[in-house]
Write a protein that holds these residues in place. Structure first.
Motif, PDB file in Angstrom:
ATOM      1  N   ALA A 171      -6.061   4.877   0.066  1.00  0.00           N
ATOM      2  CA  ALA A 171      -4.954   4.202   0.740  1.00  0.00           C
ATOM      3  C   ALA A 171      -5.154   4.171   2.244  1.00  0.00           C
ATOM      4  O   ALA A 171      -4.854   3.167   2.901  1.00  0.00           O
ATOM      5  CB  ALA A 171      -3.639   4.896   0.397  1.00  0.00           C
ATOM      6  N   ARG A 172      -5.676   5.275   2.818  1.00  0.00           N
ATOM      7  CA  ARG A 172      -5.902   5.315   4.264  1.00  0.00           C
ATOM      8  C   ARG A 172      -6.872   4.236   4.707  1.00  0.00           C
ATOM      9  O   ARG A 172      -6.754   3.673   5.802  1.00  0.00           O
ATOM     10  CB  ARG A 172      -6.459   6.684   4.665  1.00  0.00           C
ATOM     11  N   GLY A 173      -7.845   3.966   3.861  1.00  0.00           N
ATOM     12  CA  GLY A 173      -8.872   3.013   4.258  1.00  0.00           C
ATOM     13  C   GLY A 173      -8.504   1.556   4.090  1.00  0.00           C
ATOM     14  O   GLY A 173      -9.127   0.680   4.682  1.00  0.00           O
ATOM     15  N   ILE A 174      -7.474   1.264   3.294  1.00  0.00           N
ATOM     16  CA  ILE A 174      -7.199  -0.124   2.942  1.00  0.00           C
ATOM     17  C   ILE A 174      -6.838  -0.977   4.151  1.00  0.00           C
ATOM     18  O   ILE A 174      -7.414  -2.045   4.380  1.00  0.00           O
ATOM     19  CB  ILE A 174      -6.100  -0.203   1.861  1.00  0.00           C
ATOM     20  N   THR A 229       0.845  -1.189   0.000  1.00  0.00           N
ATOM     21  CA  THR A 229       0.000   0.000   0.000  1.00  0.00           C
ATOM     22  C   THR A 229       0.882   1.242   0.000  1.00  0.00           C
ATOM     23  O   THR A 229       1.763   1.364   0.850  1.00  0.00           O
ATOM     24  CB  THR A 229      -0.908   0.031   1.244  1.00  0.00           C
ATOM     25  N   PRO A 230       0.691   2.171  -0.948  1.00  0.00           N
ATOM     26  CA  PRO A 230       1.549   3.355  -0.991  1.00  0.00           C
ATOM     27  C   PRO A 230       1.291   4.281   0.189  1.00  0.00           C
ATOM     28  O   PRO A 230       0.167   4.377   0.680  1.00  0.00           O
ATOM     29  CB  PRO A 230       1.164   4.027  -2.308  1.00  0.00           C
ATOM     30  N   SER A 231       2.343   4.950   0.642  1.00  0.00           N
ATOM     31  CA  SER A 231       2.188   5.975   1.670  1.00  0.00           C
ATOM     32  C   SER A 231       1.595   7.233   1.033  1.00  0.00           C
ATOM     33  O   SER A 231       1.537   7.362  -0.196  1.00  0.00           O
ATOM     34  CB  SER A 231       3.539   6.308   2.302  1.00  0.00           C
ATOM     35  N   GLU A 232       1.189   8.178   1.883  1.00  0.00           N
ATOM     36  CA  GLU A 232       0.670   9.433   1.356  1.00  0.00           C
ATOM     37  C   GLU A 232       1.753  10.150   0.549  1.00  0.00           C
ATOM     38  O   GLU A 232       1.470  10.754  -0.497  1.00  0.00           O
ATOM     39  CB  GLU A 232       0.168  10.316   2.499  1.00  0.00           C
TER      40      GLU A 232
END
Length: 282
Positions: free
Chosen positions: A78-81, A52-55
């Motif tokens: 991404a935050r929700g994954i 999962t990529p970071s912000e």
């Protein structure tokens, strides 16, 4: 219905979006990695859903692909994954009380609640006896540690948001919720009476979707919309958190479609009263 593979599928979907952005920009994965100062394998891992990529990764990727307009939506995805699918057994390994307390900060900061329940009275509007019967059944079925009384107390304490602060509640129930007997006829009759009282609270809008209605929207899984921030969906095995703006918009549309079929005010009170009367005839 989401399953335990939901996280991996979500990563793959996000990776596909990143790949499409890169291809639309006309640059190769090798060139993107070079410009970003990454190892080339990082692009492959992100595009194939292996990580999962970071912000920060998303901001760099969007900028290099000339797609800054996609940044906020991708970050929300991404935050929700990682937290989108959490098994109840993991959350409830020490009992149900911690699950009640876990949601208190979210409840306290939410100003607008939209709640749809097809099976049970929502926790914020349950009586202690109804909650006790429901939680006791869950604990027995799942084999969780028995903390029924402290869990019920925590749920009752959490209900203060209904009466304190600046919170508004739009609640939709299928008529079947009123007919599903939890705890026996006396407990259920008291619960339905409590629901009648709650429906008269100034910041509560209660809608009942009659079983006889010609449906424009089919029954779906129960869900709670917290402002425009996130959605909580409760499945039999896990809780799903939705934060992606496009998915939130779909749930909001679903809620409106369900709300358009409901009866309110005197109509809702009549359906509840009929359910109470049916208990006395049983």
């Amino acid at each position: 219905m989401p399953s335990s593979t939901s996280v991996q599928e979500a990563r793959k979907a996000l990776g596909q979006r990143l790949r499409e952005m890169r291809k639309d920009s006309g640059i190769t994965a090798r060139e993107l990695a070079r410009r970003a100062g990454w190892h080339e394998s990082k692009c492959s891992r992100l595009e194939n859903g292996k990580a999962t990529p970071s912000e920060g990764d998303i901001r760099v990727w969007s900028r290099l692909c000339g797609a800054d307009g996609e940044t906020d939506d991708l970050i929300a995805t991404a935050r929700g994954i990682e937290g989108m699918y959490v098994e109840w057994r993991r959350l409830c390994r020490s009992g149900l009380r911690q699950l009640q307390n876990r949601s208190v900060p979210l409840y306290e900061r939410t100003r607008r609640f939209r709640v749809y329940e097809p099976g049970v009275i929502p926790g914020l509007f349950q009586t202690a006896d109804y909650a006790r019967a429901l939680m006791g059944a869950i604990i027995s079925f799942e084999g969780y540690p028995d903390d029924t009384e402290t869990a019920v107390a925590a749920r009752m304490a959490r209900q203060r948001v209904v009466y304190e602060g600046d919170h508004r509640f739009a609640v939709l129930l299928e008529e079947s919720v009123l007919r599903a007997r939890i705890g026996g006829p006396d407990v259920m009759a008291a619960q339905l009476g409590h629901l009648l009282v709650a429906a008269n609270l100034p910041r509560v809008s209660l809608g009942i979707i009659p079983s006889s209605v010609d449906r424009a929207m089919w029954p779906v899984e129960g869900f709670w919309i917290f402002d425009e921030e996130l959605i909580k969906v409760e499945l039999a095995t896990a809780g799903v958190t939705v934060t992606q703006p496009r998915e939130i918009a779909i749930y909001a549309r679903t809620f409106k479609a369900l709300a358009d079929m409901a009866v309110y005010g005197a109509g809702a009170r009549s359906v509840i009263t009929e359910a109470i009367n049916a208990l006395s005839r049983a």
